[in-house]
Design a protein around this motif. Structure first.
Motif, PDB file in Angstrom:
ATOM      1  N   ILE A 300       0.815  -1.207   0.000  1.00  0.00           N
ATOM      2  CA  ILE A 300       0.000   0.000   0.000  1.00  0.00           C
ATOM      3  C   ILE A 300       0.852   1.262   0.000  1.00  0.00           C
ATOM      4  O   ILE A 300       0.420   2.322  -0.457  1.00  0.00           O
ATOM      5  N   HIS A 301       2.101   1.157   0.462  1.00  0.00           N
ATOM      6  CA  HIS A 301       2.957   2.340   0.539  1.00  0.00           C
ATOM      7  C   HIS A 301       3.494   2.784  -0.812  1.00  0.00           C
ATOM      8  O   HIS A 301       4.321   3.699  -0.875  1.00  0.00           O
ATOM      9  N   ILE A 313      -8.994   2.269  -0.167  1.00  0.00           N
ATOM     10  CA  ILE A 313      -9.708   1.518   0.860  1.00  0.00           C
ATOM     11  C   ILE A 313     -11.213   1.715   0.759  1.00  0.00           C
ATOM     12  O   ILE A 313     -11.981   0.863   1.213  1.00  0.00           O
ATOM     13  N   GLN A 317     -14.042  -0.964   2.087  1.00  0.00           N
ATOM     14  CA  GLN A 317     -14.721  -0.708   3.358  1.00  0.00           C
ATOM     15  C   GLN A 317     -16.220  -0.594   3.169  1.00  0.00           C
ATOM     16  O   GLN A 317     -17.008  -1.085   3.961  1.00  0.00           O
ATOM     17  N   LEU A 322     -13.252  -5.626   3.355  1.00  0.00           N
ATOM     18  CA  LEU A 322     -11.886  -5.380   3.817  1.00  0.00           C
ATOM     19  C   LEU A 322     -11.411  -6.571   4.627  1.00  0.00           C
ATOM     20  O   LEU A 322     -12.068  -6.998   5.564  1.00  0.00           O
TER      21      LEU A 322
ATOM     22  N   ARG B 344     -13.881  -3.301  12.426  1.00  0.00           N
ATOM     23  CA  ARG B 344     -13.753  -2.554  11.172  1.00  0.00           C
ATOM     24  C   ARG B 344     -12.640  -1.523  11.275  1.00  0.00           C
ATOM     25  O   ARG B 344     -11.854  -1.338  10.359  1.00  0.00           O
ATOM     26  N   ALA B 347      -9.358  -3.208  11.017  1.00  0.00           N
ATOM     27  CA  ALA B 347      -9.084  -3.613   9.635  1.00  0.00           C
ATOM     28  C   ALA B 347      -8.617  -2.418   8.820  1.00  0.00           C
ATOM     29  O   ALA B 347      -7.697  -2.524   8.001  1.00  0.00           O
ATOM     30  N   GLU B 348      -9.244  -1.261   9.061  1.00  0.00           N
ATOM     31  CA  GLU B 348      -8.847  -0.051   8.328  1.00  0.00           C
ATOM     32  C   GLU B 348      -7.429   0.358   8.687  1.00  0.00           C
ATOM     33  O   GLU B 348      -6.621   0.685   7.812  1.00  0.00           O
ATOM     34  N   PHE B 351      -4.972  -2.001   7.089  1.00  0.00           N
ATOM     35  CA  PHE B 351      -4.842  -1.804   5.650  1.00  0.00           C
ATOM     36  C   PHE B 351      -4.057  -0.541   5.343  1.00  0.00           C
ATOM     37  O   PHE B 351      -3.138  -0.546   4.528  1.00  0.00           O
ATOM     38  N   THR B 352      -4.438   0.553   6.012  1.00  0.00           N
ATOM     39  CA  THR B 352      -3.838   1.844   5.666  1.00  0.00           C
ATOM     40  C   THR B 352      -2.371   1.922   6.078  1.00  0.00           C
ATOM     41  O   THR B 352      -1.587   2.615   5.449  1.00  0.00           O
ATOM     42  N   SER B 353      -1.992   1.205   7.139  1.00  0.00           N
ATOM     43  CA  SER B 353      -0.596   1.224   7.551  1.00  0.00           C
ATOM     44  C   SER B 353       0.193   0.106   6.891  1.00  0.00           C
ATOM     45  O   SER B 353       1.413   0.088   6.967  1.00  0.00           O
ATOM     46  N   GLY B 354      -0.505  -0.820   6.239  1.00  0.00           N
ATOM     47  CA  GLY B 354       0.175  -1.962   5.629  1.00  0.00           C
ATOM     48  C   GLY B 354       0.874  -2.829   6.658  1.00  0.00           C
ATOM     49  O   GLY B 354       1.836  -3.518   6.355  1.00  0.00           O
ATOM     50  N   HIS B 356       2.808  -1.947   8.834  1.00  0.00           N
ATOM     51  CA  HIS B 356       4.172  -1.465   8.999  1.00  0.00           C
ATOM     52  C   HIS B 356       4.256  -0.699  10.313  1.00  0.00           C
ATOM     53  O   HIS B 356       3.476   0.225  10.538  1.00  0.00           O
TER      54      HIS B 356
END
Lengths: 395, 367
Positions: A300-301, A313, A317, A322, B344, B347-348, B351-354, B356
């Motif tokens: 994603i980065h 996303i 979502q 997801l 949820r 999960a977000e 996903f958004t941070s991968g 990491h």
């Protein structure tokens, strides 16, 4: 008796009812226009003719001349068109008897290739009726007496329509009264179903009525129609109303959601090529997944900005997928915003195959399934940019 | 405010009672153990924890480190090491922000508890990229000293190893002549050497070299066990530095005296110790950040120096580790949005941070 030969005035097949409804005067007359015919079999008739023509004013005469010229012109055009069609058929090596208008269009496109942008500017060969605007039939007889009772309103067809709506409305009221008097009160009439269609626009009404309307008159007409169709028993006049409505295209074209495909390990997947501005994305959404995402072989980065990650996303979502599907995407072209928008559209389109119809409808309403047609506006000469102007100096 | 002591039982699944790194095993994976304020001060006051991580630990009322697989792997190896064989070199590698420095901090704590002398360089690029004044060396021709950095490092060394050095009472094996009047005789305690270095910036770098030499000899003669921990080791082989000669030409890191000192210590010609090193892409200039792998980051010279070594990857969070981290943030009230605590929300975040670690920390921060 000299009789005016009337012009052919037929808008289109679907208004057949309208035609017979509008033109109470007979449309075809025997005989043809014989203005300057001096020789006649019956001398008696000649005297009569001469006396009739003498009574005609100069205005009437010139009107009839013009009508005759136009009529001949149309006849000539039709003749040329038919000959031209046969020539084209011969040129293209097709059977002249079964050469349709689509074949004609194809032949013209082939023989006269044009790079012009507007389709209406390109060479075309169509039936004269489609090119030359229709005219009204003769509105008055030899003596100048108009056929239509509302002739002096200058828009007889329009006002006839308005009057008829009123008359029909009264008829429906009487029908309703009859029903009530018979005591069948509980019986509700079937509702007139107008969903999926809209009132035909002003231009079309003008073509039907062969009269130009002002905006106010058109609005007035539509309001009257609306009022009319809201009558509980308006379903009786359904055919009449539907003549003035056209189907909305969206109802007819419903996009088919493609079936899921299976890969070697049996996992369901779906692919889609999506675009945004000038970037192209190929997106593959694989079911039975854990939420792994790969964009151009990185995670994603690949997108450093938070807003781009949010775009990716959003469809997952929104549809609650997801962590349930894996996404593999390749994207190129343009900038990060366009790339992330393209991937978003790709993911949404692929997800259609995984979710139920209700979610697809929700996604459509959320704007996830629409292609974004915005592109960069060109810079115009004499301006600094697309919209920006140079500094305006008063003197 | 929650404090955890060794006797208190812990009911959370993301925390562990085991505060001694020596005993950390696989089943501690993904769990936090807390480090007391005194230990933190002793070990990390000269550096060693990433700046933002340290600030966050101060905000969240206590330093708690997550026990992760790379550290557990290292601890198992270190526990099983045959200290008579030549020293093993371990190289931690991974993407920037995946947790290498924190793993090294964990190992440092282990070494301290295991009674090893800690030779710790918190972040090598500080010497290469932001030197506070390099002077040409007097003793070594064509080499450069780091007077201020060496003093700082000696201070850091003495803080970390203070009590242990007092206990060990190591002595020098050579005479060191600093100038006509200053000299360190054979058999004088090493603390004297360190003090001299701290007081005399001019000789500090050479003191460091001498100290490292002595420690190596001490380890060889079994007087002590040495743990070398260096973060950003690949910076020693960087193609650039901020040090310039009078003629504006760049001085490469290989021309630093400190580099020689630490490279000699990280050679496997001694035993009774261990060397744990990390290579990070951010320790190199932007041209050399394409791959996080050791061979690429060390370059030919560095690889030949360290070869053979044991590479240990520091990956992104696993599912368990990620949930553990979120649990920690939730318990510390760092994640205040109620939505962030739901399935949820997690999960977000994942996903958004991968998954990491650094991205998650930045994502969750309010600024």
């Amino acid at each position: 008796m000299a009789v005016l030969r009337e012009l052919v005035v037929f808008p289109s097949k679907c208004f057949r009812g309208v035609r017979s409804y509008f033109f109470s005067a007979p449309l075809f007359q025997n005989g043809s226009l014989k203005l300057n015919e001096s020789v006649s079999k019956d001398g008696h008739a000649l005297d009569f003719e001469q006396s009739d023509t003498k009574k005609m004013s100069k205005a009437m005469k010139s009107y009839m001349e013009r009508a005759k010229i136009h009529d001949n012109f149309i006849k000539q055009q039709l003749h040329e068109y038919n000959i031209g069609k046969r020539h084209l058929a011969n040129m293209m090596g097709k059977d002249p008897e079964f050469f349709t208008q689509t074949d004609v269009d194809e032949a013209i496109r082939y023989l006269f290739p044009s790079g012009l942008f507007d389709p209406r500017a390109r060479p075309m060969m169509k039936h004269p009726d489609e090119i030359y605007p229709k005219r009204k039939a003769a509105e008055f007889d030899v003596n100048g007496r108009p056929y239509h009772s509302l002739f002096y309103t200058s828009k007889p067809n329009y006002y006839t329509l308005m009057h008829d709506l009123a008359v029909k409305f009264k008829q429906l009221d009487r029908h309703e009264d009859k029903i009530i008097s018979r005591g069948i009160q509980n019986q509700k009439p079937t509702e007139l179903f107008l969903f999926g269609s809209e009132w035909i626009p002003k231009q079309k009404i003008e073509n039907v009525l062969l009269e130009s309307l002002t905006d106010a008159q058109y609005v007035n007409l539509i309001k009257t129609f609306e009022r009319f169709s809201q009558h509980p028993y308006s379903v009786i006049e359904k055919d009449f109303i539907m003549q003035f409505r056209r189907q909305l295209a969206a109802q007819v074209e419903i996009q088919q959601v493609p079936e899921l495909m299976r890969d070697e390990s049996g996992r369901p997947y779906m692919t889609y090529n999506a675009r945004r501005k000038t970037s192209n994305a190929t997106v593959k959404v694989i079911g039975q997944g854990t939420g792994v995402i790969s964009i151009n072989e990185t995670d994603i980065h690949f997108f450093q900005r938070e807003q781009d990650k949010k775009q990716i996303i959003f469809p997952l979502q929104f549809s609650d997928m997801l962590g349930k599907v894996d996404v593999v995407a390749t994207v190129d072209g343009c900038g990060t915003s366009a790339q992330s928008g393209a991937i978003r559209l790709g993911i949404s389109m692929c997800l259609r195959s995984f979710v139920n119809a209700e979610t697809i409808e929700r996604m459509r309403l959320a704007g996830l399934l629409s292609f974004d047609p915005r592109t960069r506006e060109r810079k115009k000469p004499g301006q600094a940019g697309a919209r920006k102007k140079f500094t305006w100096k008063k003197r | 405010m929650i404090r955890f002591s060794p006797t208190e039982t812990i009911t959370n699944t993301f925390r562990t009672n085991e505060l001694d790194p020596i005993n950390h095993r696989k089943d501690h994976d993904g769990r936090f153990y807390s480090i007391s304020q005194s230990v933190k001060k002793q070990l990390f006051s000269g550096g060693g924890l990433p700046k933002e991580y340290k600030e966050l630990s101060e905000t969240l009322n206590g330093l708690s480190i997550m026990v992760r697989k790379p550290a557990i792997e290292l601890i198992t190896y270190l526990n099983k090491t045959n200290f008579d064989a030549p020293v093993n070199r371990y190289v931690l590698y991974g993407k920037t922000g995946s947790g290498k420095s924190v793993s090294l901090a964990h190992i440092l704590h282990y070494g301290s508890n295991a009674g090893m002398v800690l030779v710790h360089v918190p972040w090598v690029p500080n010497w290469v990229r932001f030197p506070k004044g390099c002077t040409p060396s007097v003793i070594h021709p064509n080499k450069y000293d780091h007077p201020i950095e060496s003093v700082e490092w000696l201070r850091h060394f003495s803080t970390q190893n203070g009590p242990l050095m007092q206990k060990l009472e190591l002595k020098t094996t050579e005479t060191y002549t600093w100038s006509k009047r200053e000299m360190t005789a054979v058999g004088s305690p090493l603390s004297e050497l360190i003090d001299l270095g701290m007081n005399r910036a001019k000789h500090a770098t050479d003191c460091v070299t001498a100290l490292l030499c002595e420690l190596k000899k001490a380890a060889l003669s079994k007087r002590c066990r040495v743990l070398v921990v260096i973060d950003g080791f690949n910076s020693f082989f960087s193609p650039k530095s901020r040090v310039r000669r009078e003629d504006k030409s760049i001085v490469l890191p290989t021309e630093f005296v400190l580099t020689d000192a630490f490279l000699s210590l990280t050679r496997n010609d001694w035993n009774n110790g261990a060397i744990v090193v990390s290579v990070d892409a951010s320790a190199h200039p932007s041209e050399l950040r394409e791959s996080p792998l050791p061979r690429y980051q060390l370059g030919k010279q560095g690889f030949e120096h360290l070869d053979p070594f044991i590479p240990i990857e520091v990956p992104n969070y696993s599912e368990k580790e990620f949930h553990s981290q979120i649990d920690y943030y939730v318990e510390r009230n760092w994640l205040q949005q109620p939505k962030a605590r739901t399935e949820r929300g997690r999960a977000e975040l994942s996903f958004t941070s991968g998954n990491h670690p650094l991205s998650l920390m930045k994502l969750v921060a309010p600024y």
